[in-house]
Design a protein around this motif. Structure first.
Motif, PDB file in Angstrom:
ATOM      1  N   ARG A  14     -82.771   1.383  49.440  1.00 35.60           N
ATOM      2  CA  ARG A  14     -82.706   0.801  50.838  1.00 35.60           C
ATOM      3  C   ARG A  14     -82.853  -0.704  50.616  1.00 35.60           C
ATOM      4  O   ARG A  14     -82.146  -1.298  51.251  1.00 35.60           O
ATOM      5  N   GLY A  15     -83.782  -1.070  49.744  1.00 41.12           N
ATOM      6  CA  GLY A  15     -83.596  -2.706  49.491  1.00 41.12           C
ATOM      7  C   GLY A  15     -82.226  -3.084  48.936  1.00 41.12           C
ATOM      8  O   GLY A  15     -81.810  -4.329  49.324  1.00 41.12           O
ATOM      9  N   LYS A  16     -81.558  -2.254  48.142  1.00 39.37           N
ATOM     10  CA  LYS A  16     -80.300  -2.791  47.633  1.00 39.37           C
ATOM     11  C   LYS A  16     -79.306  -2.851  48.859  1.00 39.37           C
ATOM     12  O   LYS A  16     -78.518  -3.675  48.903  1.00 39.37           O
ATOM     13  N   VAL A  17     -79.296  -1.806  49.605  1.00 39.42           N
ATOM     14  CA  VAL A  17     -78.613  -1.863  50.883  1.00 39.42           C
ATOM     15  C   VAL A  17     -78.662  -2.989  51.811  1.00 39.42           C
ATOM     16  O   VAL A  17     -77.903  -3.421  52.177  1.00 39.42           O
ATOM     17  N   MET A  18     -80.116  -3.289  51.957  1.00 36.50           N
ATOM     18  CA  MET A  18     -80.410  -4.561  52.884  1.00 36.50           C
ATOM     19  C   MET A  18     -80.053  -5.759  52.155  1.00 36.50           C
ATOM     20  O   MET A  18     -79.373  -6.501  53.074  1.00 36.50           O
ATOM     21  N   ASP A  19     -80.142  -5.761  51.108  1.00 38.50           N
ATOM     22  CA  ASP A  19     -79.588  -7.171  50.303  1.00 38.50           C
ATOM     23  C   ASP A  19     -78.208  -7.094  50.415  1.00 38.50           C
ATOM     24  O   ASP A  19     -77.623  -8.483  50.858  1.00 38.50           O
ATOM     25  N   LYS A  20     -77.377  -6.145  50.303  1.00 37.06           N
ATOM     26  CA  LYS A  20     -76.108  -6.338  50.384  1.00 37.06           C
ATOM     27  C   LYS A  20     -75.529  -6.566  51.842  1.00 37.06           C
ATOM     28  O   LYS A  20     -74.630  -7.393  51.933  1.00 37.06           O
ATOM     29  N   LEU A  21     -76.252  -5.959  52.716  1.00 41.20           N
ATOM     30  CA  LEU A  21     -76.087  -6.022  54.205  1.00 41.20           C
ATOM     31  C   LEU A  21     -76.422  -7.720  54.562  1.00 41.20           C
ATOM     32  O   LEU A  21     -75.536  -8.487  55.231  1.00 41.20           O
ATOM     33  N   MET A  22     -77.444  -8.259  54.027  1.00 44.76           N
ATOM     34  CA  MET A  22     -77.678  -9.544  54.221  1.00 44.76           C
ATOM     35  C   MET A  22     -76.592 -10.505  53.853  1.00 44.76           C
ATOM     36  O   MET A  22     -76.308 -11.509  54.193  1.00 44.76           O
ATOM     37  N   GLU A  23     -76.138 -10.269  52.372  1.00 41.66           N
ATOM     38  CA  GLU A  23     -74.989 -10.930  51.767  1.00 41.66           C
ATOM     39  C   GLU A  23     -73.770 -11.217  52.763  1.00 41.66           C
ATOM     40  O   GLU A  23     -73.160 -11.996  52.852  1.00 41.66           O
ATOM     41  N   ILE A  24     -73.674  -9.896  53.149  1.00 44.79           N
ATOM     42  CA  ILE A  24     -72.429  -9.778  54.295  1.00 44.79           C
ATOM     43  C   ILE A  24     -72.511 -10.458  55.435  1.00 44.79           C
ATOM     44  O   ILE A  24     -71.643 -11.494  55.692  1.00 44.79           O
ATOM     45  N   LEU A  25     -73.535 -10.544  55.866  1.00 47.54           N
ATOM     46  CA  LEU A  25     -73.741 -11.330  57.211  1.00 47.54           C
ATOM     47  C   LEU A  25     -74.012 -12.903  56.950  1.00 47.54           C
ATOM     48  O   LEU A  25     -73.364 -13.607  57.774  1.00 47.54           O
ATOM     49  N   LYS A  26     -74.476 -13.179  55.950  1.00 45.82           N
ATOM     50  CA  LYS A  26     -74.575 -14.661  55.574  1.00 45.82           C
ATOM     51  C   LYS A  26     -73.160 -15.352  55.105  1.00 45.82           C
ATOM     52  O   LYS A  26     -73.002 -16.381  55.441  1.00 45.82           O
ATOM     53  N   ARG A  27     -72.357 -14.128  54.616  1.00 43.66           N
ATOM     54  CA  ARG A  27     -71.006 -14.751  54.226  1.00 43.66           C
ATOM     55  C   ARG A  27     -70.159 -14.893  55.489  1.00 43.66           C
ATOM     56  O   ARG A  27     -69.393 -15.709  55.770  1.00 43.66           O
ATOM     57  N   ILE A  28     -70.401 -14.060  56.541  1.00 42.72           N
ATOM     58  CA  ILE A  28     -69.413 -14.251  57.875  1.00 42.72           C
ATOM     59  C   ILE A  28     -70.345 -15.157  58.679  1.00 42.72           C
ATOM     60  O   ILE A  28     -69.370 -16.078  59.259  1.00 42.72           O
ATOM     61  N   LYS A  29     -71.294 -15.310  58.763  1.00 45.57           N
ATOM     62  CA  LYS A  29     -71.911 -16.293  59.740  1.00 45.57           C
ATOM     63  C   LYS A  29     -73.295 -16.825  58.980  1.00 45.57           C
ATOM     64  O   LYS A  29     -74.306 -16.933  59.128  1.00 45.57           O
TER      65      LYS A  29
END
Length: 91
Positions: A14-29
């Motif tokens: 779950r932590g890895k999934v959340m970390d990757k999601l945050m990476e995606i969001l930060k890259r987009i915005k």
């Protein structure tokens, strides 16, 4: 003991999934603070083009396909709601 290890492993995933999601969001915005808001769409932090980009990036990153029925503004209001959507699709 085995159950405890399984629970620990699930938390790591779950932590890895959340970390990757945050990476995606930060890259987009990059200027947005995704941890401080539960109304990303209502506050105008994310627009429809951002949502399209996020969906595309999530699908690529997690090797999943998000059902069009899941493309609901409520699923993109917060990082938690996006995480819940990803979890639902993965399971």
């Amino acid at each position: 003991m085995v159950r405890l290890i399984e629970q620990d492993w699930q938390e790591v995933i779950r932590g890895k999934v959340m970390d990757k999601l945050m990476e995606i969001l930060k890259r987009i915005k990059p200027e947005a603070d995704f941890t401080a808001s539960n109304d990303l769409i209502d506050e105008g932090i994310l627009d429809s083009m951002d949502i399209v980009s996020i969906i595309s990036e999530i699908e690529k990153a997690y090797f999943i396909e998000i059902d069009p029925d899941e493309i609901d503004p409520d699923n993109f209001q917060s990082i938690s709601s996006m995480f819940a959507m990803i979890e639902k699709v993965i399971k």
